[in-house]
Design a protein around this motif. Sequence first.
Motif, PDB file in Angstrom:
ATOM      1  N   UNK A 143       0.833  -1.209   0.000  1.00 49.82           N
ATOM      2  CA  UNK A 143       0.000   0.000   0.000  1.00 49.82           C
ATOM      3  C   UNK A 143       0.862   1.252   0.000  1.00 49.82           C
ATOM      4  N   UNK A 144       1.917   1.234   0.795  1.00 53.77           N
ATOM      5  CA  UNK A 144       2.812   2.394   0.871  1.00 53.77           C
ATOM      6  C   UNK A 144       3.523   2.609  -0.463  1.00 53.77           C
ATOM      7  N   UNK A 145       3.987   1.539  -1.081  1.00 51.82           N
ATOM      8  CA  UNK A 145       4.677   1.675  -2.364  1.00 51.82           C
ATOM      9  C   UNK A 145       3.722   2.130  -3.456  1.00 51.82           C
ATOM     10  N   UNK A 150       2.002   6.687  -6.897  1.00 58.94           N
ATOM     11  CA  UNK A 150       0.975   7.681  -7.247  1.00 58.94           C
ATOM     12  C   UNK A 150       1.499   9.093  -7.010  1.00 58.94           C
ATOM     13  N   UNK A 151       2.198   9.281  -5.906  1.00 64.05           N
ATOM     14  CA  UNK A 151       2.705  10.614  -5.571  1.00 64.05           C
ATOM     15  C   UNK A 151       3.751  11.082  -6.580  1.00 64.05           C
ATOM     16  N   UNK A 152       4.678  10.203  -6.921  1.00 67.93           N
ATOM     17  CA  UNK A 152       5.750  10.583  -7.842  1.00 67.93           C
ATOM     18  C   UNK A 152       5.196  10.936  -9.218  1.00 67.93           C
ATOM     19  N   UNK A 153       4.109  10.267  -9.622  1.00 75.36           N
ATOM     20  CA  UNK A 153       3.550  10.485 -10.961  1.00 75.36           C
ATOM     21  C   UNK A 153       2.504  11.587 -11.001  1.00 75.36           C
ATOM     22  N   UNK A 195      11.865   9.613 -14.735  1.00 76.32           N
ATOM     23  CA  UNK A 195      10.677   9.206 -13.982  1.00 76.32           C
ATOM     24  C   UNK A 195      10.477   7.697 -14.047  1.00 76.32           C
ATOM     25  N   UNK A 196      10.709   7.122 -15.222  1.00 71.96           N
ATOM     26  CA  UNK A 196      10.589   5.665 -15.380  1.00 71.96           C
ATOM     27  C   UNK A 196      11.619   4.940 -14.520  1.00 71.96           C
ATOM     28  N   UNK A 197      12.831   5.488 -14.443  1.00 75.75           N
ATOM     29  CA  UNK A 197      13.873   4.882 -13.606  1.00 75.75           C
ATOM     30  C   UNK A 197      13.457   4.878 -12.140  1.00 75.75           C
ATOM     31  N   UNK A 198      12.777   5.941 -11.714  1.00 75.76           N
ATOM     32  CA  UNK A 198      12.291   5.993 -10.331  1.00 75.76           C
ATOM     33  C   UNK A 198      11.217   4.928 -10.115  1.00 75.76           C
ATOM     34  N   UNK A 199      10.291   4.770 -11.098  1.00 74.28           N
ATOM     35  CA  UNK A 199       9.286   3.709 -11.001  1.00 74.28           C
ATOM     36  C   UNK A 199       9.945   2.349 -10.876  1.00 74.28           C
ATOM     37  N   UNK A 200      10.976   2.127 -11.703  1.00 74.21           N
ATOM     38  CA  UNK A 200      11.674   0.851 -11.673  1.00 74.21           C
ATOM     39  C   UNK A 200      12.303   0.619 -10.309  1.00 74.21           C
ATOM     40  N   UNK A 201      12.923   1.651  -9.737  1.00 72.73           N
ATOM     41  CA  UNK A 201      13.544   1.516  -8.417  1.00 72.73           C
ATOM     42  C   UNK A 201      12.501   1.179  -7.354  1.00 72.73           C
ATOM     43  N   UNK A 205      12.492  -2.293  -5.113  1.00 72.48           N
ATOM     44  CA  UNK A 205      12.413  -2.281  -3.649  1.00 72.48           C
ATOM     45  C   UNK A 205      11.217  -3.088  -3.176  1.00 72.48           C
ATOM     46  N   UNK A 206      10.073  -2.927  -3.856  1.00 73.34           N
ATOM     47  CA  UNK A 206       8.864  -3.653  -3.471  1.00 73.34           C
ATOM     48  C   UNK A 206       9.074  -5.156  -3.551  1.00 73.34           C
TER      49      UNK A 206
END
Length: 218
Positions: A143-145, A150-153, A195-201, A205-206
Motif C-alpha cells: 500500500x505504501x509503495x 501515485x505521488x511521484x507520478x 521518472x521511469x527509472x524511479x518507477x523501476x527503483x 524495492x517492493x
Amino acid sequence: MDAGELAQITLLSLRVSLTAVSLSTLVGVFLGSLIATSSSKYKNALVTLVNTFMGTPPVLLGLVLYLLLSRSGPLGFLGMLFTPEAMVLAQFLLTLPIITGLTISAVESLPSELREFVKSISPSRLHESVLLLNESRIGVFGAVLAALARAVSEVGAVIIVGGNIRYYTRVLTTAIVYYTNTGEFETSLWLGATLTAIYLAINVVLVYVRTRLGARSD
C-alpha cells in the motif's frame, strides 16, 4: 536544461513525494487498522467513504486547495500557495485514502480465525491493531509503495498549487508538461526516462522487501 537542473528537479520530486507519503503512512496505516478492526455500525460507511476518496481527481483536489490557500481563501494567511509545502499537502491528501483503503483490505484479508484469535488475546484495540498489522505487513508495505508511485507520478494537483516555478516548485511531472508544451520533446523524453527509472527503483524495492518479509513469515 543542464544536468544540474535535472538533478534539482529530481531531488525535489523525491523530497516532496517521500515527505507526503511518510506523513500519509503514519496516519493512513493507523486509520486503516482501526477501521478494519472496528465493530461499529458505521464501518461500512467509513470504508465506502475511504474508497470514494481513493478516486479523487487530482485536478479537483488541486482546485480546492488553491481556493483554500489563495490570498482571498480561509487559509491564505499561511502563505503556502506556490510552495513545495503546498505540493506536499496535495500529495498527502491524495495518498492518504490509498494507504488507508489498502491497509483495510490487507488486514481484512487475513484468515478470520487468525483475526478472532488476535482479538481474544489483545488487551486493547491498539494492541490488536499492531498485531494484525504485523501479520499483514506485506500488504501494508505494498500500500505504501502504491501510494509512493501515485505521488511521484502526480501532476494535476501539484501544478495547480505549486505553480511549476523553475528552481523552486518544478518537479519531474510538471517539467514534462512544460517542455512538451514548448516543443522541447528531447528534454521531455529525458525527464520521462528519469521518472521511469524511479518507477523501476520503487518496484525493485517492493519485490525485494516482499521477498524478505515473505521469508520471515515462513
